[in-house]
Scaffold this active site. Structure first.
Site, PDB file in Angstrom:
ATOM      1  N   HIS A  79       0.867  -1.188   0.000  1.00  0.00           N
ATOM      2  CA  HIS A  79       0.000   0.000   0.000  1.00  0.00           C
ATOM      3  C   HIS A  79       0.903   1.236   0.000  1.00  0.00           C
ATOM      4  CE1 HIS A  79      -2.804   2.936   1.834  1.00  0.00           C
ATOM      5  NE2 HIS A  79      -3.777   2.120   1.506  1.00  0.00           N
ATOM      6  N   GLN A  86      -4.515  -5.117   7.008  1.00  0.00           N
ATOM      7  CA  GLN A  86      -5.529  -6.020   6.462  1.00  0.00           C
ATOM      8  C   GLN A  86      -5.509  -7.391   7.137  1.00  0.00           C
ATOM      9  OE1 GLN A  86      -7.886  -5.097   4.551  1.00  0.00           O
ATOM     10  NE2 GLN A  86      -7.093  -3.115   3.920  1.00  0.00           N
ATOM     11  N   ASP A 145       3.104  -4.535   8.025  1.00  0.00           N
ATOM     12  CA  ASP A 145       1.899  -3.721   7.884  1.00  0.00           C
ATOM     13  C   ASP A 145       0.715  -4.663   8.059  1.00  0.00           C
ATOM     14  OD1 ASP A 145      -0.366  -2.500   6.960  1.00  0.00           O
ATOM     15  OD2 ASP A 145       0.516  -1.724   5.119  1.00  0.00           O
ATOM     16  N   LYS A 200     -10.247  -0.491  10.755  1.00  0.00           N
ATOM     17  CA  LYS A 200     -10.422  -1.694   9.927  1.00  0.00           C
ATOM     18  C   LYS A 200     -10.808  -2.896  10.777  1.00  0.00           C
ATOM     19  CE  LYS A 200      -7.226  -0.114   6.388  1.00  0.00           C
ATOM     20  NZ  LYS A 200      -8.020   0.321   5.239  1.00  0.00           N
ATOM     21  N   CYS A 204      -4.748   2.421  -3.661  1.00  0.00           N
ATOM     22  CA  CYS A 204      -3.500   2.923  -3.058  1.00  0.00           C
ATOM     23  C   CYS A 204      -2.364   1.919  -3.248  1.00  0.00           C
ATOM     24  CB  CYS A 204      -3.667   3.239  -1.574  1.00  0.00           C
ATOM     25  SG  CYS A 204      -4.805   4.572  -1.268  1.00  0.00           S
TER      26      CYS A 204
HETATM   27  N1  PMP Z   1      -1.734  -0.692   4.628  1.00  0.00           N
HETATM   28  C1  PMP Z   1      -2.699  -1.426   4.071  1.00  0.00           C
HETATM   29  C2  PMP Z   1      -2.383  -2.810   3.580  1.00  0.00           C
HETATM   30  C3  PMP Z   1      -3.982  -0.895   3.968  1.00  0.00           C
HETATM   31  O1  PMP Z   1      -4.957  -1.624   3.413  1.00  0.00           O
HETATM   32  C4  PMP Z   1      -4.237   0.403   4.462  1.00  0.00           C
HETATM   33  C5  PMP Z   1      -5.617   1.022   4.351  1.00  0.00           C
HETATM   34  N2  PMP Z   1      -6.244   0.875   3.120  1.00  0.00           N
HETATM   35  C6  PMP Z   1      -3.188   1.111   5.035  1.00  0.00           C
HETATM   36  C7  PMP Z   1      -1.952   0.529   5.106  1.00  0.00           C
HETATM   37  C8  PMP Z   1      -3.375   2.484   5.563  1.00  0.00           C
HETATM   38  O2  PMP Z   1      -4.244   2.489   6.668  1.00  0.00           O
HETATM   39  P1  PMP Z   1      -4.752   3.857   7.287  1.00  0.00           P
HETATM   40  O3  PMP Z   1      -5.273   4.666   6.145  1.00  0.00           O
HETATM   41  O4  PMP Z   1      -5.806   3.431   8.239  1.00  0.00           O
HETATM   42  O5  PMP Z   1      -3.589   4.499   7.961  1.00  0.00           O
END
Ligand code: PMP
Length: 405
Positions: free
Chosen positions: A122, A202, A199, A225, A363
């Site tokens: 991401h 998910q 990270d 999430k 993203c």
């Molecule tokens: N890493 C991953 C794999 C994600 O799916 C996301 C959110 N889509 C993020 C990081 C970023 O999370 P946040 O916007 O809650 O900081």
């Protein structure tokens, strides 16, 4: 007893209609809905125990402080951290990764050093490292994926060198759904003395995460999430590593003693929590974790795997269907394309039928580039979703495809 019908009653938002159609919410990888118990916790926190935490001598401040610190212990237990001081509250995954990229980079990286990421990351787990790389003249190395969307482990191993300082990799891909062999990846890095940031954005809503068993150096996730509010997240870090890092932001609470001739810093975890933290969000996060624990993580996983298998099978009924991410080891995320129909058009029309999906690059533009596509349609499941909703979605998708073909 695990009953989805009962669980759905806990989520008031799910019973609403969108454009006159019952809402089908399949955008859980972007954010999950919140159970009533979490919403009630926020209401209680603000109506009975709101006072800025730490330092306060009065009742409300002390009560709010107790709740915030109790929440830290709940998180520590949930991820099996050995100490609650290894749990830093952040705004979310993004802030947690920026914290590590900045502070770890400051302390441990110098010109010519290398950072290893994967193609499926991401943007939150790419851009902070790029910023660091620019600041310190570092090199980013990128792990290739196999054709089914898994980490190419041989390539991964070949990228690790004596200049590699840290590996930063997703536990679960937000696009492909792939569950990465993170424990093995940590072992491989550790054999070479390299640290690993995971990270977990998910992974945390779907898998039991044990940071000690994974031997993670850092593990980041977002509350929103995992059925908690936006604005609260977690960085787990091993105590000795966190102690070795300089502070990320300066301000109240992160200090020990401030003077114009020099300032000393607070101990963990406060050293990394400058300013007033989201002490209501933290208690709501603890409530959400308690809610999931009560449902039973194994039940949740089994249910979501059923949804994944059922939806994957039914999607195959659609002519021109191409599922992006076909690992055997997936969480409840399915990205797909139908023929040459633009994902945005599919998403727009599904929305008009009451079905919330996400379209676009999610993203993860470098991943899209590697696949030679601009984006996908993505459905992602949570504990409250049902196979009946998948039936509604498949019928709607068939109509949409017919209209757009
Ligand atoms: N890493 C991953 C794999 C994600 O799916 C996301 C959110 N889509 C993020 C990081 C970023 O999370 P946040 O916007 O809650 O900081």
């Amino acid at each position: 007893m695990f009953s989805v019908d009962e669980i759905r009653k806990d989520f008031a938002i799910l019973s609403q209609k969108v454009y006159g159609k019952p809402l089908v919410y399949f955008d859980n990888a972007a954010t999950t809905q919140k159970p009533n118990i979490v919403l009630a916790k926020i209401q209680t926190a603000y109506t009975t125990q709101n006072g800025n935490i730490h330092r306060g001598v009065h009742f409300l401040s002390q009560k709010a402080t107790e709740e915030h610190e109790a929440a830290r212990s709940v998180v520590a237990q949930y991820i099996n951290a050995s100490k609650s001081s290894e749990v830093i509250f952040t705004r979310g995954t993004t802030e947690a990764i920026n914290l590590v990229a900045t502070s770890f980079g400051e302390r441990f990286c110098s010109a010519g050093d290398e950072i290893v990421l994967s193609t499926m990351e991401h943007h939150s787990n790419i851009v902070p490292w790029q910023l660091l790389a620019e600041r310190k003249s570092l090199k980013l190395k990128v792990i290739k994926l196999t054709s089914c969307g898994e980490i190419d482990l041989e390539h991964y191993e070949s990228l690790l060198s004596e200049r590699t300082k840290i590996v930063a990799v997703a536990h679960v891909s937000n696009v492909l759904g792939t569950i990465n062999p993170i424990k093995q990846m940590v072992q491989i890095a550790h054999q070479k003395g390299i640290k690993v940031l995971i990270d977990g954005a998910q992974a945390i809503p779907h898998l039991a995460v044990d940071v000690q068993s994974l031997d993670a150096d850092f593990y980041a996730f977002s509350g929103h999430k995992i059925y908690a509010p936006t604005g609260i997240g977690v960085l787990y870090g091993k105590e000795d590593l966190l102690n070795a890092l300089p502070p990320y932001q300066g301000g109240g609470e992160m200090i020990d003693r401030v003077s114009f001739s020099g300032t000393t810093y607070n101990e963990l975890p406060y050293k990394f929590e400058a300013g007033t933290p989201d002490y209501v969000g933290s208690t709501a996060l603890a409530t959400a974790l308690g809610y999931l624990t009560n449902l039973g993580l194994e039940n949740v996983r089994r249910h979501e795997q059923t949804l994944l298998a059922y939806a994957t099978e039914r999607l195959k009924e659609i002519r021109g269907m191409k599922i992006i991410g076909t690992s055997e080891c997936k969480s409840g995320v399915i990205s797909f394309l139908v023929g040459d129909i633009h994902p945005y058009d599919v998403g727009m029309l599904l929305d008009k039928l009451g079905i919330a999906v996400r379209t676009g690059h999610h993203c993860a533009q470098p991943l899209m580039d590697s696949l030679g596509i601009v984006g996908t349609v993505r459905v992602s499941f949570a504990v409250y979703n049902t196979t009946a909703e998948i039936d509604v979605f498949i019928d709607a998708l068939k109509r949409v495809v017919e209209m757009l073909s």
